[in-house]
Motif scaffolding. Structure first.
Motif, PDB file in Angstrom:
ATOM      1  N   PRO A  19       0.818  -1.226   0.000  1.00  0.00           N
ATOM      2  CA  PRO A  19       0.000   0.000   0.000  1.00  0.00           C
ATOM      3  C   PRO A  19       0.846   1.268   0.000  1.00  0.00           C
ATOM      4  N   ARG A  20       0.379   2.237  -0.774  1.00  0.00           N
ATOM      5  CA  ARG A  20       1.104   3.501  -0.893  1.00  0.00           C
ATOM      6  C   ARG A  20       0.621   4.465   0.187  1.00  0.00           C
ATOM      7  N   LYS A  21       1.235   4.401   1.313  1.00  0.00           N
ATOM      8  CA  LYS A  21       0.904   5.298   2.420  1.00  0.00           C
ATOM      9  C   LYS A  21       1.919   6.436   2.456  1.00  0.00           C
ATOM     10  N   LYS A  22       1.636   7.454   3.264  1.00  0.00           N
ATOM     11  CA  LYS A  22       2.531   8.605   3.309  1.00  0.00           C
ATOM     12  C   LYS A  22       3.015   8.962   4.709  1.00  0.00           C
ATOM     13  N   VAL A  23       2.181   8.721   5.732  1.00  0.00           N
ATOM     14  CA  VAL A  23       2.548   9.136   7.090  1.00  0.00           C
ATOM     15  C   VAL A  23       2.465   7.950   8.048  1.00  0.00           C
ATOM     16  N   LEU A  24       3.500   7.774   8.829  1.00  0.00           N
ATOM     17  CA  LEU A  24       3.540   6.743   9.868  1.00  0.00           C
ATOM     18  C   LEU A  24       3.523   7.432  11.224  1.00  0.00           C
ATOM     19  N   VAL A  25       2.559   7.063  12.073  1.00  0.00           N
ATOM     20  CA  VAL A  25       2.419   7.665  13.397  1.00  0.00           C
ATOM     21  C   VAL A  25       2.654   6.584  14.447  1.00  0.00           C
ATOM     22  N   LEU A  26       3.514   6.867  15.411  1.00  0.00           N
ATOM     23  CA  LEU A  26       3.938   5.869  16.389  1.00  0.00           C
ATOM     24  C   LEU A  26       3.672   6.345  17.814  1.00  0.00           C
ATOM     25  N   GLU A  27       2.831   5.605  18.528  1.00  0.00           N
ATOM     26  CA  GLU A  27       2.575   5.896  19.937  1.00  0.00           C
ATOM     27  C   GLU A  27       3.810   5.531  20.762  1.00  0.00           C
ATOM     28  N   GLY A  28       3.953   6.172  21.922  1.00  0.00           N
ATOM     29  CA  GLY A  28       5.028   5.813  22.846  1.00  0.00           C
ATOM     30  C   GLY A  28       4.574   4.728  23.806  1.00  0.00           C
ATOM     31  N   PHE A  49       8.996   1.029   2.888  1.00  0.00           N
ATOM     32  CA  PHE A  49       9.251   2.368   3.417  1.00  0.00           C
ATOM     33  C   PHE A  49       8.692   3.400   2.435  1.00  0.00           C
ATOM     34  N   PRO A  50       7.378   3.569   2.420  1.00  0.00           N
ATOM     35  CA  PRO A  50       6.750   4.522   1.502  1.00  0.00           C
ATOM     36  C   PRO A  50       6.596   5.924   2.081  1.00  0.00           C
ATOM     37  N   TRP A  51       7.097   6.173   3.259  1.00  0.00           N
ATOM     38  CA  TRP A  51       6.716   7.330   4.060  1.00  0.00           C
ATOM     39  C   TRP A  51       7.317   8.643   3.586  1.00  0.00           C
ATOM     40  N   LYS A  52       6.495   9.656   3.625  1.00  0.00           N
ATOM     41  CA  LYS A  52       6.941  11.031   3.436  1.00  0.00           C
ATOM     42  C   LYS A  52       7.207  11.700   4.775  1.00  0.00           C
ATOM     43  N   LEU A  53       6.629  11.107   5.852  1.00  0.00           N
ATOM     44  CA  LEU A  53       6.725  11.711   7.176  1.00  0.00           C
ATOM     45  C   LEU A  53       6.502  10.643   8.240  1.00  0.00           C
ATOM     46  N   ILE A  54       7.274  10.730   9.314  1.00  0.00           N
ATOM     47  CA  ILE A  54       7.087   9.871  10.487  1.00  0.00           C
ATOM     48  C   ILE A  54       6.867  10.787  11.685  1.00  0.00           C
ATOM     49  N   LYS A 191      -3.402  13.503  14.660  1.00  0.00           N
ATOM     50  CA  LYS A 191      -4.062  14.759  14.295  1.00  0.00           C
ATOM     51  C   LYS A 191      -3.076  15.759  13.694  1.00  0.00           C
ATOM     52  N   LYS A 192      -1.822  15.650  14.072  1.00  0.00           N
ATOM     53  CA  LYS A 192      -0.802  16.516  13.475  1.00  0.00           C
ATOM     54  C   LYS A 192      -0.718  16.251  11.979  1.00  0.00           C
ATOM     55  N   ALA A 193      -0.778  14.986  11.589  1.00  0.00           N
ATOM     56  CA  ALA A 193      -0.746  14.645  10.163  1.00  0.00           C
ATOM     57  C   ALA A 193      -1.973  15.199   9.442  1.00  0.00           C
ATOM     58  N   LEU A 194      -3.142  15.100  10.073  1.00  0.00           N
ATOM     59  CA  LEU A 194      -4.364  15.631   9.466  1.00  0.00           C
ATOM     60  C   LEU A 194      -4.276  17.149   9.320  1.00  0.00           C
ATOM     61  N   GLU A 195      -3.734  17.809  10.336  1.00  0.00           N
ATOM     62  CA  GLU A 195      -3.581  19.266  10.292  1.00  0.00           C
ATOM     63  C   GLU A 195      -2.620  19.698   9.184  1.00  0.00           C
ATOM     64  N   MET A 196      -1.668  18.824   8.856  1.00  0.00           N
ATOM     65  CA  MET A 196      -0.684  19.128   7.814  1.00  0.00           C
ATOM     66  C   MET A 196      -1.238  18.853   6.418  1.00  0.00           C
ATOM     67  N   GLY A 197      -2.482  18.367   6.358  1.00  0.00           N
ATOM     68  CA  GLY A 197      -3.126  18.192   5.067  1.00  0.00           C
ATOM     69  C   GLY A 197      -3.163  16.782   4.523  1.00  0.00           C
ATOM     70  N   TYR A 198      -2.650  15.821   5.263  1.00  0.00           N
ATOM     71  CA  TYR A 198      -2.700  14.438   4.796  1.00  0.00           C
ATOM     72  C   TYR A 198      -4.102  13.867   5.008  1.00  0.00           C
ATOM     73  N   LYS A 199      -4.494  12.976   4.109  1.00  0.00           N
ATOM     74  CA  LYS A 199      -5.804  12.349   4.187  1.00  0.00           C
ATOM     75  C   LYS A 199      -5.747  11.111   5.075  1.00  0.00           C
ATOM     76  N   GLU A 202      -4.080   7.971   3.904  1.00  0.00           N
ATOM     77  CA  GLU A 202      -2.634   8.066   3.678  1.00  0.00           C
ATOM     78  C   GLU A 202      -1.842   7.811   4.961  1.00  0.00           C
ATOM     79  N   ILE A 203      -2.554   7.579   6.054  1.00  0.00           N
ATOM     80  CA  ILE A 203      -1.926   7.499   7.378  1.00  0.00           C
ATOM     81  C   ILE A 203      -2.014   6.086   7.943  1.00  0.00           C
ATOM     82  N   VAL A 204      -0.916   5.639   8.548  1.00  0.00           N
ATOM     83  CA  VAL A 204      -0.892   4.396   9.319  1.00  0.00           C
ATOM     84  C   VAL A 204      -0.462   4.737  10.740  1.00  0.00           C
ATOM     85  N   VAL A 205      -1.217   4.275  11.721  1.00  0.00           N
ATOM     86  CA  VAL A 205      -0.899   4.493  13.132  1.00  0.00           C
ATOM     87  C   VAL A 205      -0.579   3.149  13.780  1.00  0.00           C
TER      88      VAL A 205
END
Length: 313
Positions: A19-28, A49-54, A191-199, A202-205
């Motif tokens: 899958p072509r994703k763009k943002v990876l979000v990682l909980e602590g 590793f399709p990510w534009k942002l982590i 939510k930071k990714a959503l605020e930056m305009g990503y759909k 496009e996000i994996v958490v």
């Protein structure tokens, strides 16, 4: 190195189409980060590793940085050896004045700047890693600050995002900030990714608690410890945040599970047994293997959902 890049490019172009994703979000979550490490190990093994942002908080920031540099083994080895050595977690220091329970300076020197240091040059060229930290100004409400691996000191950022109140008995100073744990206000920073305009699609958490988990209100004894430690009037807003952070966390999980349903979420299984300060090697290994399994499950599931059959390679 050049040959590896060619092989990677061929796999990406002609191999299994993930899958072509763009943002990876990682909980602590402290030692629960071993689950993240397992998932990212599975991704690394399949050159995913399709990510534009982590974006990561606490242990999520550490594992995300290691993954971004192609050094996920640094996080893996840390959880299995260095962080279990007795040099990182000092439970006896909870009652010792000025002594940290979590030795974050040792963590930075041993893991980030150790025998094989984190490749900071590669990190500057890889997908940016956004690291959450909570600024705690005196007589003012705490606020989340998003540090950037391309602009800020990575060692300071990783230390700041891991500075759990009371377990780390001071603040991490950086520029004009006084930082504590990045998860206090933004525990799962999608939510930071959503605020930056990503759909959403496009996000994996990746979270470190099973689906449906919710925090409970702090016990009377924990509240007493927090109010005693941060008893100065200048910290009253911080104490209020700490006593009510369970509400913030639960709202974040509610929205992730019930509102932002277009986001792909990778959860630990219900039988995940690792907690923030776990030092049981068997549980750590089990959590790592569960992470690998869930990472592979995600790749297989999303590949089929995109109309591509077969097993991941």
């Amino acid at each position: 190195m050049f040959l590896e890049k060619i092989i990677h490019g061929v796999r990406q172009k002609f191999g299994r189409k993930y899958p072509r994703k763009k943002v990876l979000v990682l909980e602590g979550g402290g030692m629960r980060g071993i689950f993240l490490t397992g998932v990212l190990q599975a991704f690394t093994d399949r050159s995913y590793f399709p990510w534009k942002l982590i974006i990561g908080s606490s242990a999520g920031a550490l594992t995300g940085a290691a993954y971004a540099t192609g050094q996920i083994h640094l996080a893996r080895d840390a959880f299995f050896t260095k962080l279990l050595s007795g040099d990182f977690i000092h439970f006896a220091n909870i009652i010792r004045q000025g002594k940290h329970v979590l030795d974050l300076d040792w963590m930075i020197e041993t893991i980030i700047r150790g025998e094989e240091p984190l490749d900071e040059k590669k990190l500057k060229k890889s997908a940016p890693v956004i690291i959450t930290a909570t600024n705690c100004p005196k007589h003012a409400h705490p606020e989340t600050v998003y540090l950037n691996s391309r602009k800020d000191s990575i060692s300071t950022a990783l230390k700041a995002t891991s500075a759990i109140p009371v377990l780390y008995k001071s603040f991490v100073s950086y520029k004009d900030y006084h930082f504590l744990d990045g998860a206090l206000l933004d525990p799962i920073p999608y939510k930071k990714a959503l605020e930056m305009g990503y759909k959403e699609n496009e996000i994996v958490v990746i979270v470190t608690r099973p689906k449906g988990y919710r925090k409970k209100e702090e016990s009377f004894w924990v509240r007493t410890i927090l109010e005693s430690y941060y008893k100065k009037q200048e910290y009253r807003h911080l104490v209020d945040l700490l006593n009510n952070r369970y509400r913030k966390y639960n709202t974040t999980r509610d929205n992730l599970e019930n509102v932002h349903t277009g986001i792909d979420v990778i959860y630990p299984p219900k039988e995940f047994r690792v907690d923030r300060l776990t030092k049981d090697e068997k549980k750590i290994l089990e959590g790592f293997e569960q992470g690998i399994s869930e990472g592979l499950r995600f790749l297989k599931k999303t590949t089929k959902a995109n109309g591509r059959s077969g097993q991941p390679t």
